[in-house]
Design an enzyme around this catalytic site. Structure first.
Site, PDB file in Angstrom:
ATOM      1  N   TYR A 175       0.925  -1.506   0.109  1.00 39.14           N
ATOM      2  CA  TYR A 175       0.145   0.022  -0.139  1.00 39.14           C
ATOM      3  C   TYR A 175       0.957   1.186  -0.201  1.00 39.14           C
ATOM      4  CZ  TYR A 175      -3.266  -3.384   0.776  1.00 39.14           C
ATOM      5  OH  TYR A 175      -4.515  -4.486   0.830  1.00 39.14           O
ATOM      6  N   CYS A 349     -10.161 -21.645   5.199  1.00 37.76           N
ATOM      7  CA  CYS A 349     -10.032 -22.346   4.554  1.00 37.76           C
ATOM      8  C   CYS A 349     -11.255 -21.333   3.312  1.00 37.76           C
ATOM      9  CB  CYS A 349     -11.746 -23.166   4.495  1.00 37.76           C
ATOM     10  SG  CYS A 349     -13.155 -22.111   4.638  1.00 37.76           S
ATOM     11  N   CYS A 353     -14.860 -16.134   4.867  1.00 33.09           N
ATOM     12  CA  CYS A 353     -13.683 -14.530   6.045  1.00 33.09           C
ATOM     13  C   CYS A 353     -13.609 -13.867   4.678  1.00 33.09           C
ATOM     14  CB  CYS A 353     -12.442 -15.066   6.935  1.00 33.09           C
ATOM     15  SG  CYS A 353     -11.881 -15.842   5.827  1.00 33.09           S
ATOM     16  N   CYS A 365     -18.159 -17.101   8.899  1.00 33.52           N
ATOM     17  CA  CYS A 365     -17.417 -18.301   8.969  1.00 33.52           C
ATOM     18  C   CYS A 365     -17.957 -19.363   8.729  1.00 33.52           C
ATOM     19  CB  CYS A 365     -16.973 -17.781  10.490  1.00 33.52           C
ATOM     20  SG  CYS A 365     -15.621 -20.084  11.004  1.00 33.52           S
ATOM     21  N   ALA A 397     -24.448 -30.218   7.979  1.00 31.10           N
ATOM     22  CA  ALA A 397     -25.476 -29.751   8.191  1.00 31.10           C
ATOM     23  C   ALA A 397     -26.154 -30.357   9.458  1.00 31.10           C
ATOM     24  CB  ALA A 397     -26.313 -29.153   6.612  1.00 31.10           C
ATOM     25  N   GLU A 416     -26.650 -41.530  12.768  1.00 29.35           N
ATOM     26  CA  GLU A 416     -26.053 -41.376  10.596  1.00 29.35           C
ATOM     27  C   GLU A 416     -25.660 -43.239  10.341  1.00 29.35           C
ATOM     28  OE1 GLU A 416     -22.751 -41.241   8.172  1.00 29.35           O
ATOM     29  OE2 GLU A 416     -23.852 -39.840   8.709  1.00 29.35           O
TER      30      GLU A 416
END
Length: 650
Positions: A175, A349, A353, A365, A397, A416
């Site tokens: 910058y 990841c 963000c 996030c 989820a 599950e």
């Protein structure tokens, strides 16, 4: 109780202000401000981190001059109208013992966008172009240099008047102040160029002006890239020499890496998962040893143990842990109270963000969608009546829905079908340099455990089970499976999907084509994995370029790796068909055929389709909702957000 992180939670005095610990939320754009001013959303965002125990918050950049508007949503400190918002923000954070600074900023030639879509006039020391944004700046004349320096002074005065504890002059990432330091960008022929001391004149004049406009108790620090990671950027030796000369005017130096000026350099603005954790520790130690003032460092320091090690070794005095605090605002409190195992660790990841920022959207996030939505989800919401909730599917989820519902007081059981929780996270972590992605599953499992969710594995849910269990509400999160499109197939060419490759269920031939429809990280990841296993790979992407749907820094890092591996990338490529040894593609813009010959195997990265058999069975039996890929195949971000949203409404 003895702290597990004694160095991290040791107080630090800076110009009369006391940091209660060495954890910093470093300056980062949130895309939250409206009308370029602090608003309630931004205050709520920083309140969450102050309540979570962070010692220092450095607010996002405050523009000092009208030409500093590098985005349409940047905060501006060019008018007294900004003071009230900053005052409310400072008072909110001070109430929790957090020291508050603001970055103070001019981008120079690094202009991303303007408010109305027109190209802005960018200014720099010299008319040297920016590679990343393709900006040709106008060279500053003396009148405008004086105007900008006065802008820094006036902005510092306003921030001081608002009750902030200090400012951080942004000379990082190429910058404007860094452009003056850099002899390859600063080609002036006046007193602002020449030897290093002359190239520091602009910064010295800013520092003097800011000090004169505030008072002796006001903190003034400097952020600079230790190495801009670019052939035309500042080197480590140049940056170190600069801060050694400037330290007499500073209260601290804060080092990062990279530059906004190039794609490769910009990766380091928010280094993705593929970059080693705490990767600037060595540079920090070098700078720390040569300076007599405190040294701050930021660079993928995601966990308290990493920060503790850096400070214990004397490599830095304060650690920037911004994404760690985005992912878990309570990280400092949890770490200090002996509950570090409960910290929701950032996996870098970059999806929600910096990925949101680059879309002009408020940051969040993927693991903690409450971030950025504090006005909606910031306060606990106990349920008025506890219900019996049954969640079907242990992917992201389902786990998020189960955890939040249990936190709110419902009795929750998650079923599950397999032995392992995590859904597609289990596959994502198998790709090269993506192992950290598995942390998302680990974190969600811990959230469920703490909330008291009952988990039943190896059990497939059907109508009979629901009739037997009699829940008040069912949340269906049964996920998705690979999508196989209709395409012309003749001959015996081996055709497989991504899941089969990652599960090692198939043996591929020597020459492989990866057909990537989604243009995310799966296709490039599969290509890299196969190349490293000895295959010859061509990556055909149904988009303009590899990783088109990825956050920019993730995309560019992936593209760099594939280039190093000499993987051919074919853009605009629609899968049309295959025969014994040829894959037929169609150019999506021209419609012309493209043939890839002498192929042994075709790997389909063609997205996913919902698994939704249970919903039809439950109609009329019990209230239910679909979430995540079961509702529509998307990403882990949408899955976890829908888990939160549905559970919050129960």
């Amino acid at each position: 109780m003895t702290s597990a992180f004694p160095h991290l939670f040791e107080p630090l005095q800076i110009r009369g202000k006391r940091l209660k610990n060495r954890i910093m939320s470093s300056g980062h754009d949130t895309s939250m401000p409206t009308d370029n001013l602090v608003n309630e959303q931004l205050i709520a965002y920083h309140r969450a981190r102050a309540e979570g125990g962070v010692g220092l918050i450095v607010l996002q950049v405050a523009g000092v001059h009208d030409s500093a508007r590098y985005t349409s949503h940047v905060l501006m400190a060019t008018d007294d109208a900004c003071i009230d918002g900053y005052r409310r923000l400072a008072e909110t954070c001070h109430a929790h013992g957090t020291v508050v600074l603001s970055q103070i900023f001019h981008p120079g030639r690094e202009i991303m966008e303007s408010a109305d879509g027109l190209l802005a006039v960018a200014y720099a020391p010299s008319a040297v172009p920016n590679e990343r944004f393709r900006v040709m700046p106008r060279a500053l004349d003396q009148d405008m240099i004086d105007e900008i320096i006065q802008g820094y002074a006036d902005a510092a005065r306003r921030l001081h008047q608002a009750g902030l504890d200090g400012v951080e002059l942004v000379a990082s990432h190429g910058y404007l102040p860094a452009q003056f330091i850099n002899p390859r960008v600063n080609r002036r022929s006046d007193g602002y160029n020449g030897e290093l001391e002359q190239r520091l004149r602009f910064i010295r004049e800013i520092l003097d002006a800011m000090r004169a406009s505030t008072d002796a108790d006001f903190i003034i620090g400097l952020r600079i890239s230790a190495d801009e990671r670019d052939p035309e950027g500042l080197t480590e030796d140049e940056s170190l020499a600069a801060v050694q000369l400037l330290q007499g005017q500073l209260d601290y130096v804060h080092i990062v890496a990279g530059t906004s000026a190039s794609l490769g350099g910009a990766v380091h603005i928010v280094p993705p998962m593929a970059v080693e954790a705490a990767y600037l520790a060595r540079e920090a130690g070098t700078f720390k040893a040569r300076l007599s003032i405190p040294l701050f460092v930021t660079g993928r320091i995601n966990q308290p143990q990493e920060a503790e090690a850096i400070i214990a070794k004397g490599q830095a005095d304060v650690c920037g842990m911004t994404r760690a605090l985005i992912c878990d605002p309570q990280m400092p409190n949890k770490s200090d109270s002996g509950h570090a195992e409960d910290v929701r660790a950032c996996i870098a990841c970059n999806q929600a963000c910096i990925g949101h920022f680059h879309k002009g959207l408020p940051i969040s996030c993927i693991q903690h969608p409450e971030t950025g939505r504090e006005l909606l989800y910031g306060q606990p919401k106990p349920s008025a009546r506890g219900k019996r909730i049954l969640v079907v599917g242990g992917g992201p989820a389902g786990m998020k829905a189960a955890a939040v519902a249990a936190q709110r007081g419902h009795r929750v059981t998650l079923y599950e079908a397999s032995a392992q929780l995590g859904g597609q996270i289990q596959l994502a972590q198998l790709l090269p340099r993506r192992s950290e992605f598995g942390g998302a599953s680990t974190n969600l499992q811990r959230e469920m455990q703490l909330a008291g969710v009952e988990v039943v594995r190896n059990t497939r849910v059907d109508r009979a089970l629901i009739e037997r269990e009699k829940p008040d509400h069912v949340i269906i999160a049964t996920g998705a499976q690979p999508y196989w499109p209709n395409f012309e197939r003749g001959g015996d060419l081996q055709v497989v999907d991504t899941w089969q490759v990652l599960r090692d269920e198939v043996q591929l031939g020597r020459s492989v084509v990866v057909a990537d429809w989604r243009c995310d990280w799966i296709g490039p990841g599969i290509a890299e994995r196969l190349v490293r296993a000895g295959h010859q790979v061509q990556l055909a992407v149904n988009g303009t370029h590899c990783g088109e749907n990825l956050p920019l820094y993730v995309r560019d890092q992936l593209a760099g790796e594939l280039h190093k591996l000499a993987v051919p990338i074919i853009p605009y490529a629609r899968l049309y068909g295959c025969d014994d040894s040829t894959v037929y593609l169609q150019h999506t813009a021209s419609g012309e055929p493209m043939l890839l010959e002498n192929v042994d195997s075709l790997v389909l990265c063609q997205g996913h389709q919902s698994v939704d058999d249970l919903g039809q069975q439950l109609k009329g039996l019990v209230p239910f909702q679909r979430i995540g890929d079961c509702l529509a195949p998307r990403t882990v971000e949408e899955a976890i957000h829908e888990g939160l949203k549905v559970a919050w409404a129960l």
